[in-house]
Design a protein around this motif. Sequence first.
Motif, PDB file in Angstrom:
ATOM      1  N   GLU A 145       0.847  -1.200   0.000  1.00 31.27           N
ATOM      2  CA  GLU A 145       0.000   0.000   0.000  1.00 31.27           C
ATOM      3  C   GLU A 145       0.882   1.250   0.000  1.00 31.27           C
ATOM      4  OE1 GLU A 145      -3.179   0.526  -0.160  1.00 31.27           O
ATOM      5  OE2 GLU A 145      -4.222  -1.296   0.482  1.00 31.27           O
ATOM      6  N   GLY A 146       0.278   2.379  -0.369  1.00 35.38           N
ATOM      7  CA  GLY A 146       1.041   3.615  -0.491  1.00 35.38           C
ATOM      8  C   GLY A 146       1.617   4.114   0.825  1.00 35.38           C
ATOM      9  N   SER A 147       2.878   4.546   0.771  1.00 39.12           N
ATOM     10  CA  SER A 147       3.538   5.164   1.929  1.00 39.12           C
ATOM     11  C   SER A 147       4.476   6.284   1.496  1.00 39.12           C
ATOM     12  CB  SER A 147       4.334   4.112   2.717  1.00 39.12           C
ATOM     13  OG  SER A 147       5.401   3.584   1.926  1.00 39.12           O
ATOM     14  N   THR A 148       4.417   6.672   0.227  1.00 38.63           N
ATOM     15  CA  THR A 148       5.368   7.647  -0.311  1.00 38.63           C
ATOM     16  C   THR A 148       4.963   9.076   0.055  1.00 38.63           C
ATOM     17  OG1 THR A 148       5.979   6.209  -2.154  1.00 38.63           O
ATOM     18  CG2 THR A 148       6.333   8.573  -2.460  1.00 38.63           C
ATOM     19  N   GLY A 149       5.957   9.875   0.430  1.00 45.51           N
ATOM     20  CA  GLY A 149       5.729  11.299   0.646  1.00 45.51           C
ATOM     21  C   GLY A 149       5.152  11.671   1.991  1.00 45.51           C
ATOM     22  N   TYR A 150       5.104  10.754   2.947  1.00 42.39           N
ATOM     23  CA  TYR A 150       4.548  11.087   4.255  1.00 42.39           C
ATOM     24  C   TYR A 150       5.489  11.986   5.053  1.00 42.39           C
ATOM     25  CZ  TYR A 150       0.536   7.906   4.004  1.00 42.39           C
ATOM     26  OH  TYR A 150      -0.649   7.306   3.660  1.00 42.39           O
ATOM     27  N   SER A 151       6.787  11.682   5.043  1.00 41.75           N
ATOM     28  CA  SER A 151       7.738  12.476   5.835  1.00 41.75           C
ATOM     29  C   SER A 151       8.210  13.713   5.085  1.00 41.75           C
ATOM     30  CB  SER A 151       8.937  11.615   6.239  1.00 41.75           C
ATOM     31  OG  SER A 151       9.700  11.224   5.101  1.00 41.75           O
ATOM     32  N   SER A 152       8.317  13.614   3.766  1.00 43.92           N
ATOM     33  CA  SER A 152       8.739  14.743   2.926  1.00 43.92           C
ATOM     34  C   SER A 152       8.409  14.380   1.483  1.00 43.92           C
ATOM     35  CB  SER A 152      10.240  15.016   3.077  1.00 43.92           C
ATOM     36  OG  SER A 152      11.007  13.886   2.672  1.00 43.92           O
ATOM     37  N   PRO A 153       8.263  15.370   0.606  1.00 40.66           N
ATOM     38  CA  PRO A 153       7.915  15.068  -0.788  1.00 40.66           C
ATOM     39  C   PRO A 153       8.932  14.120  -1.430  1.00 40.66           C
ATOM     40  CG  PRO A 153       7.613  17.397  -0.350  1.00 40.66           C
ATOM     41  CD  PRO A 153       8.289  16.827   0.866  1.00 40.66           C
ATOM     42  N   GLY A 154       8.429  13.053  -2.035  1.00 36.85           N
ATOM     43  CA  GLY A 154       9.288  12.119  -2.736  1.00 36.85           C
ATOM     44  C   GLY A 154       9.920  11.046  -1.887  1.00 36.85           C
ATOM     45  N   THR A 291      17.662   4.096  -2.661  1.00 32.94           N
ATOM     46  CA  THR A 291      17.089   4.796  -3.816  1.00 32.94           C
ATOM     47  C   THR A 291      16.676   6.233  -3.485  1.00 32.94           C
ATOM     48  OG1 THR A 291      14.806   4.121  -3.370  1.00 32.94           O
ATOM     49  CG2 THR A 291      16.176   2.594  -4.628  1.00 32.94           C
ATOM     50  N   GLY A 292      16.873   6.680  -2.239  1.00 33.79           N
ATOM     51  CA  GLY A 292      16.489   8.045  -1.861  1.00 33.79           C
ATOM     52  C   GLY A 292      16.088   8.110  -0.403  1.00 33.79           C
ATOM     53  N   ALA A 293      15.372   9.182  -0.037  1.00 33.45           N
ATOM     54  CA  ALA A 293      14.984   9.408   1.358  1.00 33.45           C
ATOM     55  C   ALA A 293      13.918   8.399   1.790  1.00 33.45           C
ATOM     56  CB  ALA A 293      14.440  10.827   1.525  1.00 33.45           C
ATOM     57  N   SER A 294      13.945   8.053   3.085  1.00 35.48           N
ATOM     58  CA  SER A 294      12.960   7.153   3.658  1.00 35.48           C
ATOM     59  C   SER A 294      12.976   7.285   5.177  1.00 35.48           C
ATOM     60  CB  SER A 294      13.238   5.697   3.263  1.00 35.48           C
ATOM     61  OG  SER A 294      12.283   4.821   3.828  1.00 35.48           O
ATOM     62  N   GLU A 295      11.786   7.379   5.779  1.00 35.52           N
ATOM     63  CA  GLU A 295      11.660   7.464   7.227  1.00 35.52           C
ATOM     64  C   GLU A 295      10.575   6.509   7.697  1.00 35.52           C
ATOM     65  OE1 GLU A 295      13.729   9.117   8.999  1.00 35.52           O
ATOM     66  OE2 GLU A 295      14.662  10.311   7.415  1.00 35.52           O
ATOM     67  N   TYR A 296      10.566   6.227   9.013  1.00 35.34           N
ATOM     68  CA  TYR A 296       9.466   5.477   9.599  1.00 35.34           C
ATOM     69  C   TYR A 296       8.280   6.414   9.778  1.00 35.34           C
ATOM     70  CZ  TYR A 296      12.932   1.927  10.922  1.00 35.34           C
ATOM     71  OH  TYR A 296      13.918   0.968  10.915  1.00 35.34           O
ATOM     72  N   VAL A 297       7.094   5.959   9.421  1.00 36.80           N
ATOM     73  CA  VAL A 297       5.883   6.764   9.579  1.00 36.80           C
ATOM     74  C   VAL A 297       4.752   5.863  10.058  1.00 36.80           C
ATOM     75  CG1 VAL A 297       6.535   8.441   7.794  1.00 36.80           C
ATOM     76  CG2 VAL A 297       5.184   6.417   7.165  1.00 36.80           C
ATOM     77  N   ALA A 298       3.677   6.494  10.517  1.00 33.12           N
ATOM     78  CA  ALA A 298       2.429   5.796  10.816  1.00 33.12           C
ATOM     79  C   ALA A 298       1.418   6.165   9.740  1.00 33.12           C
ATOM     80  CB  ALA A 298       1.909   6.191  12.193  1.00 33.12           C
ATOM     81  N   LYS A 299       0.703   5.181   9.242  1.00 30.71           N
ATOM     82  CA  LYS A 299      -0.283   5.410   8.188  1.00 30.71           C
ATOM     83  C   LYS A 299      -1.661   5.569   8.836  1.00 30.71           C
ATOM     84  CE  LYS A 299      -1.783   3.240   3.822  1.00 30.71           C
ATOM     85  NZ  LYS A 299      -1.497   4.359   2.922  1.00 30.71           N
ATOM     86  N   PRO A 300      -2.430   6.573   8.459  1.00 30.43           N
ATOM     87  CA  PRO A 300      -3.718   6.788   9.119  1.00 30.43           C
ATOM     88  C   PRO A 300      -4.810   5.817   8.697  1.00 30.43           C
ATOM     89  CG  PRO A 300      -3.371   8.447   7.418  1.00 30.43           C
ATOM     90  CD  PRO A 300      -2.103   7.667   7.512  1.00 30.43           C
ATOM     91  N   HIS A 301      -4.597   5.082   7.595  1.00 33.89           N
ATOM     92  CA  HIS A 301      -5.647   4.230   7.049  1.00 33.89           C
ATOM     93  C   HIS A 301      -5.401   2.756   7.368  1.00 33.89           C
ATOM     94  CE1 HIS A 301      -4.902   7.643   4.153  1.00 33.89           C
ATOM     95  NE2 HIS A 301      -6.070   7.948   4.687  1.00 33.89           N
ATOM     96  N   ALA A 302      -6.486   2.012   7.540  1.00 31.32           N
ATOM     97  CA  ALA A 302      -6.385   0.574   7.757  1.00 31.32           C
ATOM     98  C   ALA A 302      -6.068  -0.132   6.444  1.00 31.32           C
ATOM     99  CB  ALA A 302      -7.694   0.039   8.326  1.00 31.32           C
ATOM    100  N   THR A 303      -5.307  -1.221   6.524  1.00 27.69           N
ATOM    101  CA  THR A 303      -4.936  -2.025   5.360  1.00 27.69           C
ATOM    102  C   THR A 303      -4.975  -3.504   5.740  1.00 27.69           C
ATOM    103  OG1 THR A 303      -2.542  -2.294   5.729  1.00 27.69           O
ATOM    104  CG2 THR A 303      -3.263  -0.189   4.786  1.00 27.69           C
TER     105      THR A 303
END
Length: 351
Positions: A145-154, A291-303
């Motif tokens: 599922e999508g997780s791109t761009g949560y901490s910063s664009p891209g 391949t670029g920037a990446s951080e740990y995030v929490a996703k607001p949606h259930a999957t």
Amino acid sequence: MNEVEKLTRELVRTPSHEDETEAGDLIEGWLRDETDAGVERDDAGNVVARRGDAELALVGHHDTVPPADGQVKNGAPTVEKRDGRLYGRGTADMKGALAAGMVAFRDADTSDVGFASFVGEESGGVGARHATENGFVPERAVVVEGSTGYSSPGAFDVAVAHRGRREVRGVARGERGHAGDADDDGNPVYAAVDSINQIRRYESPETCPEIDGEEVSLEGTATVTGVRTSDEATNVTPSRCAFTVDERTVPEGSLDLETVGVETEVVGEMPPMVCDDGGFAREIREAARETGASEYVAKPHATDAGWLASAGTSTVVCGPAEQGEAHTDGESVDLGALVRSERIYRAVLEE
């Protein structure tokens, strides 16, 4: 045109908002033709491919929400390319990521890995629940599922936790009668309003799980999304007033239904997810950071990750779709992110 884009286009053009069968046929046939894995189609329609014990799996779903009018032409879903993006229902959620996972699974030079595409994610995760209850419980899984761009664009972020979802129906009952003779105590609308106001005062629980030495934040919510009475006449009090609550749950707590004050029923639920393996999360983020920037995030949606985690699988969510793209009339996915996701998934499988 690269292979991930080509496969994404084919998947998007295959409708799966009312019946997932045709999309499942496409995925099953491709996996049988293109890989040396054992491929199965279960009773629910899930497609599962395994090499060896499949201790690590890439997991997605091939159902979508219904397309908007502008996403259909001559009765079929459309897909088009503009400014480095693919547009169409399912490009972001989640046939683009599904295509990247399929190609990565085929090309990964490793054994003991798996790939699964579930049905019914948009209907409460019925496919994932069926699969886990019938033995599909890999040790670790990446839900694409999508997780791109949560901490910063891209940034190709790694979601190590997400909220669950619970749909609750409340019902207040009374006596149908003439509005001119109504008694407040017998009016179910007032009883429903009292319960709704109590829900508005609900103190949302918050949790900050620590994964790999870093904290992420999850906060629950409870929102009334609909109210309906049993009678449309405007000069009578109804015998019944029902309301619907959309609750976003966290591991530490949820709305106590016994305190709502009326009859309640849970009509749909997807559990929250917290990754229980910091080392696994770190491996995924390190692969993404190649391949670029990446951080740990929490996703607001259930999957579907919630069902896998509940069954005992260490799970993260990592995918190319950006926040705010899924289910929209202009749904799209960045082609560069699709290529990047395929590289990440292949590296994760081989690691």
